[in-house]
Motif scaffolding. Structure first.
Motif, mmCIF file in Angstrom:
data_model
loop_
_atom_site.group_PDB
_atom_site.id
_atom_site.type_symbol
_atom_site.label_atom_id
_atom_site.label_comp_id
_atom_site.label_asym_id
_atom_site.label_seq_id
_atom_site.Cartn_x
_atom_site.Cartn_y
_atom_site.Cartn_z
ATOM 1 N N HIS A 43 3.278 -0.128 65.100
ATOM 2 C CA HIS A 43 2.999 -1.487 64.829
ATOM 3 C C HIS A 43 3.986 -2.386 65.830
ATOM 4 O O HIS A 43 4.999 -1.808 66.583
ATOM 5 N N ASP B 22 11.832 -3.537 64.918
ATOM 6 C CA ASP B 22 12.790 -2.106 65.060
ATOM 7 C C ASP B 22 11.889 -0.944 65.406
ATOM 8 O O ASP B 22 12.139 0.165 65.244
ATOM 9 N N HIS B 23 10.690 -1.334 66.063
ATOM 10 C CA HIS B 23 9.980 -0.190 66.895
ATOM 11 C C HIS B 23 9.552 -0.684 68.209
ATOM 12 O O HIS B 23 9.177 0.332 68.964
ATOM 13 N N ASP C 81 5.652 2.731 59.592
ATOM 14 C CA ASP C 81 5.961 2.232 58.196
ATOM 15 C C ASP C 81 4.722 2.179 57.235
ATOM 16 O O ASP C 81 4.832 1.476 56.231
ATOM 17 N N HIS D 41 11.217 5.530 59.077
ATOM 18 C CA HIS D 41 12.463 5.161 58.032
ATOM 19 C C HIS D 41 12.494 6.250 56.969
ATOM 20 O O HIS D 41 11.762 6.431 56.121
HETATM 21 ZN ZN LIG Z 1 10.053 -0.352 60.691
#
Ligand SMILES: [Zn+2]
Length: 236
Positions: free
Chosen positions: A61, A65-66, A172, A217
């Motif tokens: 996505h 943080d990706h 996620d 995560h």
């Molecule tokens: Zn994330």
């Protein structure tokens, strides 16, 4: 770190990305924070490969943080970056509706922030050119990754099934450790744009056949998607 044949993990339980390794080259899933580029270089070197062996990067996505080192790989090494059409604008511009954060504990939340800073998280560059993908696509990349739409965390969230690694990489759609509360075990991720849709997408995940469920995560889940989903449903 090698998890299984063809399957490598970069980063840690706070933020992880995955590398599929085949004789035809490599496919990367997610790009963490910009500082994860060094982890990628180390892992590639340990395999006796080059960055040019990476044939494509799939983002589960468009969150910051990706997308970390995606633009660096694309602009300097010509690696195509695949993102679901519904998240393409976010990956290109960073625009995203503000989701609610939900519960948080100071220790784990500060740990996430500190890790983000250490990995240059504030300097993620948006991706200037994107190959748009959709539900059901099988990409012409090493490992023949199949795209499964799991909207909710974001409209364009996808899971990626990689038969050669017997794994499904879920971004996620689920996490196995909540990075803001520290609670472990499969559960829905924080910062979801549409938590009800994320919960419905679990049924889609549960149908998939794999021995590894790999979130961005939390620790890798060795077991079936159905077991991970059942645990997440109990945790709600
Ligand atoms: Zn994330």
């Amino acid at each position: 770190m090698r998890l299984a044949p063809h399957l490598h993990r970069l980063g840690n339980d706070i933020v992880a990305t995955y590398l599929i390794d085949t004789p035809d080259g490599n496919t990367l899933i997610d790009a963490g924070f910009p500082g994860h580029y060094r982890d990628l270089q180390k892992e590639i070197a340990a395999l006796g490969k080059q960055v040019s062996d990476i044939k494509g990067l799939i983002l589960t996505h468009g969150d910051c943080d990706h997308i970390g080192f995606a633009e660096r790989l694309r602009s300097r090494h010509g690696v195509p970056v695949y993102v679901h059409a519904a998240d393409a604008d976010q990956a290109r511009t960073g625009d995203r509706p503000k989701p609610s954060t939900g519960p948080m504990r100071p220790g784990p939340a500060t740990g996430f922030l500190a890790y983000a800073l250490r990995k240059d998280g504030l300097r993620a560059r948006h991706v200037q050119q994107i190959e748009e993908i959709g539900d059901g696509d099988v990409l012409p990349l090493p490992g023949e990754p199949e795209i499964i739409g799991v909207p909710g965390h974001s409209p364009g969230s996808v899971a990626i099934r990689v038969p050669v690694a017997d794994a499904v990489l879920i971004g996620d759609a689920l996490v196995t450790r909540h990075f803001l509360t520290g609670r472990s075990g499969p559960q829905l991720a924080p910062f979801s744009q549409d938590p009800a849709a994320a919960a419905s997408s679990l049924s889609r995940l549960a149908e998939l056949d794999a021995s590894w469920v790999l979130p961005a995560h939390g620790p890798p889940w060795q077991g079936s998607p159905a077991e991970a989903v059942a645990a997440a449903r109990v945790a709600r």
